[in-house]
Design a protein around this motif. Sequence first.
Motif, short mmCIF file in Angstrom:
data_model
loop_
_atom_site.label_atom_id
_atom_site.label_comp_id
_atom_site.label_asym_id
_atom_site.label_seq_id
_atom_site.Cartn_x
_atom_site.Cartn_y
_atom_site.Cartn_z
N PHE A 80 -7.01 6.47 1.51
CA PHE A 80 -8.21 7.28 1.30
C PHE A 80 -7.90 8.77 1.50
O PHE A 80 -8.32 9.62 0.71
N THR A 81 -7.14 9.07 2.54
CA THR A 81 -6.81 10.47 2.82
C THR A 81 -5.93 11.06 1.72
O THR A 81 -6.12 12.21 1.31
N CYS A 124 -14.29 2.17 6.76
CA CYS A 124 -12.98 2.73 7.14
C CYS A 124 -13.23 4.06 7.86
O CYS A 124 -13.78 5.00 7.29
N MET A 167 -15.31 5.68 1.42
CA MET A 167 -14.55 5.38 2.63
C MET A 167 -15.49 5.00 3.77
O MET A 167 -15.25 4.03 4.51
N MET A 172 -7.49 -0.94 0.57
CA MET A 172 -7.41 0.48 0.93
C MET A 172 -7.41 0.62 2.44
O MET A 172 -8.03 -0.16 3.16
N ASN A 173 -6.71 1.64 2.93
CA ASN A 173 -6.74 1.97 4.34
C ASN A 173 -6.96 3.47 4.48
O ASN A 173 -7.11 4.20 3.49
N VAL A 174 -6.98 3.96 5.71
CA VAL A 174 -7.32 5.35 5.93
C VAL A 174 -6.27 6.29 5.33
O VAL A 174 -6.59 7.39 4.86
N VAL A 177 -17.26 1.40 3.12
CA VAL A 177 -16.50 0.19 3.39
C VAL A 177 -16.15 0.04 4.86
O VAL A 177 -15.48 -0.92 5.25
N GLU A 198 0.82 -1.21 0.00
CA GLU A 198 0.00 0.00 0.00
C GLU A 198 0.86 1.26 0.00
O GLU A 198 0.43 2.31 -0.46
N ASN A 231 -9.81 9.72 10.05
CA ASN A 231 -9.07 10.27 11.18
C ASN A 231 -9.13 11.79 11.11
O ASN A 231 -9.78 12.38 10.25
N THR A 236 -8.15 13.36 7.76
CA THR A 236 -9.16 13.24 6.70
C THR A 236 -10.26 14.27 6.90
O THR A 236 -10.67 14.96 5.94
#
Length: 745
Positions: free
Chosen positions: A219-220, A247, A242, A214-216, A245, A181, A250, A253
């Motif tokens: 996405f950010t 997630c 986001m 995907m992770n935060v 799904v 990632e 934070n 974001t």
Amino acid sequence: MRPSWRRARWHRYCEFHSSAAAAAAPSTTAKNGKGSHYGSFFQFLRQHPQVGGLAPADRNGNGAVEEEPSTSESPAEEETPLNIQAGNLHMYRPSRPPRWEPFKSRDTIGSFFSKMEAAIEVGNVLREMGWNEDSQVKVEKLKVPWNPLVVLQVLRQPLEPDAAWGFFQWLKGVEGYRHTEHTYNSLIEVFGRVKDVTGIQKVLDDMSAYGCGMNVVLFTTVIHWYSRADDIDRAVEMWNQMLKVGCLPNVVTYTMLMSLLTKLKRFRQVGEIFKDMVSAGCRPNVRTYTVLIQCLASSGNLDAALLVFEKLDSLKASPTAATFRVLMDSAASAGDLELLKGLFEGMKKANQKPNGKMYFTVMDSLKKAGKLTEAAPLLEAMESMIEADQLYADFQAKTPDQESTKEEDDRRGSSGGETKERSVPLQDMEVMEGLDRPLVDMKAFSTIIYRWTPETAAALEAANFRWDPWKVLRVLMGMRDVTAALRFFYWVEKQPGYKHDSFVYTKMISLLGRHHHFSQVEELLMKLQSSDIEVSIVTMNSIIFTLSVSHNPDLAMKIFYWMKDLKVKPNTRTYTTVIDMLVKMRHFDRAMAIYQEMLDAGCKPDAHTYTVLIQSLGREGKIDAAEHLLEKMPLNGCKPNVVNYTSLINSLIHYGRVSHALAVFKRMQDEGVMPNSITYSLMSKGLKRANMLHDLVEVEKKMATIDFWKQQRVKSEDETLVNETILKALLPELKRESQDQRQTE
């Protein structure tokens, strides 16, 4: 040795699995009675690796399973499938590899820089030739040991998106390599820097097909680059995906999306996002509050913006230069010179300096408001605090002259194409053009300089590595030996073109203080005093706090009084740290003297200061003085909170004054301060001990109706006020509901 209950559980655990092993492999026998559990169990795991894990000795350096050679005496048996959950064997799961496998601490400085040099050469090839068959052959000849971190160093260079994409796809066919990632995140940034939203979507599709989730952070990153490209629809779509799904966003974001909506003047949507942020329990930081202040000021709610600004210190989010710039720009646009002067004075007290961007922004706003002549003295004061080179550079960035534009055109091709980037040598690799972060990953770099030897110094000098305070900070954070860290501190100080700043001194002094090297602490403090480095209140607070937790009150007090010689005025945090340290050392009289000195200096105590004092008076048995101090809090501009009341109630119950504690318990609720689980627990135990059964039943009944699990974090009164102010200003219906409720009451 394990505790007795752990040993018993361990034996039961091995007995259970050894019986399963005996059933699966009856030929396995033990040599002694005690080893019957362990030996058969380990043998079972070797013969049945699919059960869920292997002993560390059963794996080679590459993480592959080593097959045991079969002998005639012990023939290989067929694997018997067993219905055992992998979670039951969590102790024997293979250890998870570190994130950056190729850069463990066993690597040397030379090997690290050789890998970085290879990444630089690959980047030069991609910039000069793009990605085609010739460049592919050239890259293959370099024989680079590919791993995710080396790929990151390549993608961090200013590359054309097509070249980066071709190189990225070619890596999928390299044996033993797999994208992560992190590498996908860097590829998204390559397309984002040129605002190619179609390319970003192409990377996301490829990522999904490759099987990388995907992770935060991803996405950010995508939302950030969609925002930079002014594509609000894609940014909001990515936000909704986001949430879909599962997630959780934070604080970065949330802040990023609210900043984008503020620039597009969609103030109501900013309020809705902030409402969701508060409901989700995500705590804003100073960057979030700066964006919200800008949103409030831009929407015509300057009073609300000033209220939020005034409460930042109590929210533990000290304003930055960007916060002051937003408010000063709004004050200049409104033509409010008094407010502008007050903000400028507050900026100087907070040890924040204006920059050229702030200077020209305020000047343009004053010019539009017709107040430029009247504000000339203020602008001159601002200009005197900015270095001439920085002011000129910011002016050039604001209004580029014709010569610089001509030079930029000359660097372009005759056909008007893109700029041809120059090749970057190794010694310039950490100052790349077009990047806002260094090419060398200092997090990985610090893992190999965890100790300091003459060989390490010689290798760094041979590499011509350029040092700056940020790099030195990262290295100091990664070093394990404080003596080696001090040697590195003195070595790097002698390097050409480098100079320590206050943050490096703070980090080094904190390291020495935590390891009780107090003589070196005094030596560095004297050196800091004799230097021309400006010492801030943040530096002094950090040093005093480190010494206080290291149980050296004499040196901490010496530094506290030394602040006057440095003309650094102590703030609330400084006094609170000193008072807390003295109370823990049971020097109650000195703690009260510092408290009185704090009041005489005009520094207002906060709730934490009073908590420390109330607890200290309670321990000393001065309950009436503690209660008197609690009653004086509103006179000093600080309303008591649940922790202050709970501290007083605890002291009252400890000395058997349960009836008085019950009166304080009821009074705090009458004043709108809701007790927490600790307060209720103290009252319940005190009433039970005093045999006040009637009051005990009432307290426990009320306690049973409260769900303390939902109270994850008690919000202060200032935080509640700030949240309500922001939401009522940005969401008018909430303001109308509040007004209707007041009229009904």
